[in-house]
Design a protein around this motif. Sequence first.
Motif, PDB file in Angstrom:
ATOM      1  N   ASP A  29       0.841  -1.198   0.000  1.00  0.00           N
ATOM      2  CA  ASP A  29       0.000   0.000   0.000  1.00  0.00           C
ATOM      3  C   ASP A  29       0.876   1.247   0.000  1.00  0.00           C
ATOM      4  O   ASP A  29       1.822   1.373   0.790  1.00  0.00           O
ATOM      5  CB  ASP A  29      -0.905   0.021   1.232  1.00  0.00           C
ATOM      6  N   GLY A  30       0.554   2.177  -0.905  1.00  0.00           N
ATOM      7  CA  GLY A  30       1.286   3.425  -0.972  1.00  0.00           C
ATOM      8  C   GLY A  30       2.604   3.351  -1.699  1.00  0.00           C
ATOM      9  O   GLY A  30       3.312   4.364  -1.810  1.00  0.00           O
ATOM     10  N   LYS A  31       2.973   2.178  -2.209  1.00  0.00           N
ATOM     11  CA  LYS A  31       4.222   2.002  -2.938  1.00  0.00           C
ATOM     12  C   LYS A  31       3.949   1.952  -4.435  1.00  0.00           C
ATOM     13  O   LYS A  31       2.873   1.552  -4.888  1.00  0.00           O
ATOM     14  CB  LYS A  31       4.921   0.708  -2.513  1.00  0.00           C
ATOM     15  N   SER A  32       4.954   2.349  -5.205  1.00  0.00           N
ATOM     16  CA  SER A  32       4.833   2.315  -6.658  1.00  0.00           C
ATOM     17  C   SER A  32       5.931   1.454  -7.250  1.00  0.00           C
ATOM     18  O   SER A  32       7.041   1.380  -6.713  1.00  0.00           O
ATOM     19  CB  SER A  32       4.908   3.734  -7.229  1.00  0.00           C
ATOM     20  N   VAL A  33       5.633   0.799  -8.365  1.00  0.00           N
ATOM     21  CA  VAL A  33       6.584  -0.117  -8.986  1.00  0.00           C
ATOM     22  C   VAL A  33       6.537   0.038 -10.497  1.00  0.00           C
ATOM     23  O   VAL A  33       5.465   0.045 -11.101  1.00  0.00           O
ATOM     24  CB  VAL A  33       6.309  -1.580  -8.578  1.00  0.00           C
ATOM     25  N   GLY A  38       6.312 -10.547 -16.341  1.00  0.00           N
ATOM     26  CA  GLY A  38       6.070  -9.135 -16.062  1.00  0.00           C
ATOM     27  C   GLY A  38       4.608  -8.842 -15.803  1.00  0.00           C
ATOM     28  O   GLY A  38       4.264  -8.105 -14.871  1.00  0.00           O
ATOM     29  N   ARG A  39       3.749  -9.411 -16.606  1.00  0.00           N
ATOM     30  CA  ARG A  39       2.305  -9.203 -16.411  1.00  0.00           C
ATOM     31  C   ARG A  39       1.847  -9.826 -15.093  1.00  0.00           C
ATOM     32  O   ARG A  39       1.056  -9.224 -14.356  1.00  0.00           O
ATOM     33  CB  ARG A  39       1.527  -9.806 -17.581  1.00  0.00           C
ATOM     34  N   ALA A  40       2.363 -11.011 -14.795  1.00  0.00           N
ATOM     35  CA  ALA A  40       2.010 -11.662 -13.528  1.00  0.00           C
ATOM     36  C   ALA A  40       2.453 -10.808 -12.348  1.00  0.00           C
ATOM     37  O   ALA A  40       1.739 -10.703 -11.338  1.00  0.00           O
ATOM     38  CB  ALA A  40       2.638 -13.046 -13.465  1.00  0.00           C
ATOM     39  N   CYS A  41       3.624 -10.188 -12.445  1.00  0.00           N
ATOM     40  CA  CYS A  41       4.091  -9.300 -11.381  1.00  0.00           C
ATOM     41  C   CYS A  41       3.166  -8.098 -11.236  1.00  0.00           C
ATOM     42  O   CYS A  41       2.854  -7.674 -10.106  1.00  0.00           O
ATOM     43  CB  CYS A  41       5.514  -8.828 -11.676  1.00  0.00           C
ATOM     44  N   ALA A  42       2.733  -7.541 -12.357  1.00  0.00           N
ATOM     45  CA  ALA A  42       1.820  -6.401 -12.307  1.00  0.00           C
ATOM     46  C   ALA A  42       0.521  -6.770 -11.605  1.00  0.00           C
ATOM     47  O   ALA A  42       0.031  -6.037 -10.725  1.00  0.00           O
ATOM     48  CB  ALA A  42       1.548  -5.895 -13.722  1.00  0.00           C
ATOM     49  N   GLY A  57      -1.743  -3.908  -3.353  1.00  0.00           N
ATOM     50  CA  GLY A  57      -1.887  -2.482  -3.075  1.00  0.00           C
ATOM     51  C   GLY A  57      -0.919  -1.563  -3.780  1.00  0.00           C
ATOM     52  O   GLY A  57      -0.990  -0.336  -3.597  1.00  0.00           O
ATOM     53  N   ALA A  58       0.004  -2.090  -4.584  1.00  0.00           N
ATOM     54  CA  ALA A  58       0.992  -1.246  -5.250  1.00  0.00           C
ATOM     55  C   ALA A  58       0.380  -0.497  -6.422  1.00  0.00           C
ATOM     56  O   ALA A  58      -0.550  -0.980  -7.078  1.00  0.00           O
ATOM     57  CB  ALA A  58       2.166  -2.087  -5.730  1.00  0.00           C
ATOM     58  N   ARG A  59       0.929   0.680  -6.700  1.00  0.00           N
ATOM     59  CA  ARG A  59       0.600   1.427  -7.905  1.00  0.00           C
ATOM     60  C   ARG A  59       1.584   1.007  -8.988  1.00  0.00           C
ATOM     61  O   ARG A  59       2.791   1.152  -8.831  1.00  0.00           O
ATOM     62  CB  ARG A  59       0.691   2.937  -7.655  1.00  0.00           C
ATOM     63  N   VAL A  60       1.082   0.475 -10.085  1.00  0.00           N
ATOM     64  CA  VAL A  60       1.911  -0.121 -11.134  1.00  0.00           C
ATOM     65  C   VAL A  60       2.087   0.849 -12.293  1.00  0.00           C
ATOM     66  O   VAL A  60       1.112   1.455 -12.757  1.00  0.00           O
ATOM     67  CB  VAL A  60       1.282  -1.440 -11.637  1.00  0.00           C
ATOM     68  N   LEU A 101      -4.009  -4.997 -20.008  1.00  0.00           N
ATOM     69  CA  LEU A 101      -3.591  -4.960 -18.603  1.00  0.00           C
ATOM     70  C   LEU A 101      -4.319  -3.850 -17.855  1.00  0.00           C
ATOM     71  O   LEU A 101      -4.811  -4.062 -16.731  1.00  0.00           O
ATOM     72  CB  LEU A 101      -2.080  -4.755 -18.514  1.00  0.00           C
ATOM     73  N   ALA A 102      -4.425  -2.680 -18.476  1.00  0.00           N
ATOM     74  CA  ALA A 102      -5.112  -1.557 -17.839  1.00  0.00           C
ATOM     75  C   ALA A 102      -6.591  -1.839 -17.626  1.00  0.00           C
ATOM     76  O   ALA A 102      -7.225  -1.245 -16.744  1.00  0.00           O
ATOM     77  CB  ALA A 102      -4.924  -0.294 -18.673  1.00  0.00           C
ATOM     78  N   ALA A 103      -7.140  -2.744 -18.423  1.00  0.00           N
ATOM     79  CA  ALA A 103      -8.537  -3.133 -18.228  1.00  0.00           C
ATOM     80  C   ALA A 103      -8.702  -4.037 -17.014  1.00  0.00           C
ATOM     81  O   ALA A 103      -9.802  -4.165 -16.478  1.00  0.00           O
ATOM     82  CB  ALA A 103      -9.060  -3.838 -19.478  1.00  0.00           C
ATOM     83  N   GLU A 104      -7.598  -4.682 -16.589  1.00  0.00           N
ATOM     84  CA  GLU A 104      -7.648  -5.590 -15.433  1.00  0.00           C
ATOM     85  C   GLU A 104      -7.285  -4.905 -14.129  1.00  0.00           C
ATOM     86  O   GLU A 104      -7.841  -5.230 -13.073  1.00  0.00           O
ATOM     87  CB  GLU A 104      -6.698  -6.771 -15.649  1.00  0.00           C
ATOM     88  N   ILE A 105      -6.317  -3.978 -14.176  1.00  0.00           N
ATOM     89  CA  ILE A 105      -5.869  -3.318 -12.965  1.00  0.00           C
ATOM     90  C   ILE A 105      -5.761  -1.820 -13.227  1.00  0.00           C
ATOM     91  O   ILE A 105      -5.658  -1.378 -14.365  1.00  0.00           O
ATOM     92  CB  ILE A 105      -4.502  -3.858 -12.478  1.00  0.00           C
ATOM     93  N   ASP A 106      -5.762  -1.052 -12.153  1.00  0.00           N
ATOM     94  CA  ASP A 106      -5.570   0.394 -12.250  1.00  0.00           C
ATOM     95  C   ASP A 106      -4.072   0.659 -12.348  1.00  0.00           C
ATOM     96  O   ASP A 106      -3.346   0.554 -11.354  1.00  0.00           O
ATOM     97  CB  ASP A 106      -6.162   1.071 -11.017  1.00  0.00           C
ATOM     98  N   CYS A 107      -3.598   0.977 -13.532  1.00  0.00           N
ATOM     99  CA  CYS A 107      -2.163   1.180 -13.722  1.00  0.00           C
ATOM    100  C   CYS A 107      -1.905   2.276 -14.736  1.00  0.00           C
ATOM    101  O   CYS A 107      -2.770   2.601 -15.557  1.00  0.00           O
ATOM    102  CB  CYS A 107      -1.481  -0.115 -14.174  1.00  0.00           C
TER     103      CYS A 107
END
Length: 241
Positions: A4-8, A18-22, A29-32, A45-51
């Motif tokens: 939470d609150g971290k970015s990667v 790479g996609r699995a890591c995202a 809770g990470a911002r990707v 990928l953007a359709a699956e997660i907020d990145c």
Amino acid sequence: MSFDGKSVIITGAGKGIGRACALYLAGQGARVIAISRTRADLQSLAAEIDCRTVQADLSDPQAARDAMAEAGPADFLINSAGINVLESSFDMTDAGYEAVLGINLRAALITCQAFARARVAAGGGGAIVNITSIAGHRGFAEHLCYAASKAGLEGASRVMAKEFGPHGIRVNCIAPTITLTELALEAWSAPEKSQPMMVRHPVGRFAEVEEVAASVALLLSEGSAMITGAVLPVDGGFLSV
């Protein structure tokens, strides 16, 4: 593990490890910030997660630097972008060498450099995980340039761990066995190649991308605060027997 609150920043985030890591880190809770050369992969990928997404061909050194500038500062970096050109030692071509070393090694060094400079400017701290391979430890036919790129990245990561360490930046590698990605399926689809390899794994199977992603997250986490300059095999015991 909570991010939470971290970015990667994740290179090669459109496919495979790479996609699995995202997906995994976003779930924690990470911002990707996802970097990939294929727009369709980034869109899905953007359709699956907020990145955030950055489209770039990392084989171009300037494009790699521009992509990191666009990505901006982050807490973590995962270098997962990678390709393979199946050529033997007898048949290696200049084009194959340039393609594989350009993506697997040079691009990773550029992204690590850009990440570390930004972290130092921000006061230090952070962590990098570079995805390497057991191919950097064992000789596999037709993997000449791939093996060289992965072994080279491990050596470079040890140098970076030493040089970045005083700034609080950790650098480690994950060396997976054959992982069930599109790249691996192309290289190991023939039973005469895959079966002799599989029986050399004490666990009796190859790795899943989610298992590699979980190991990457471990090395990024505070639980690994004293681990740097290390290579963690995620190989089902392949290298130990």
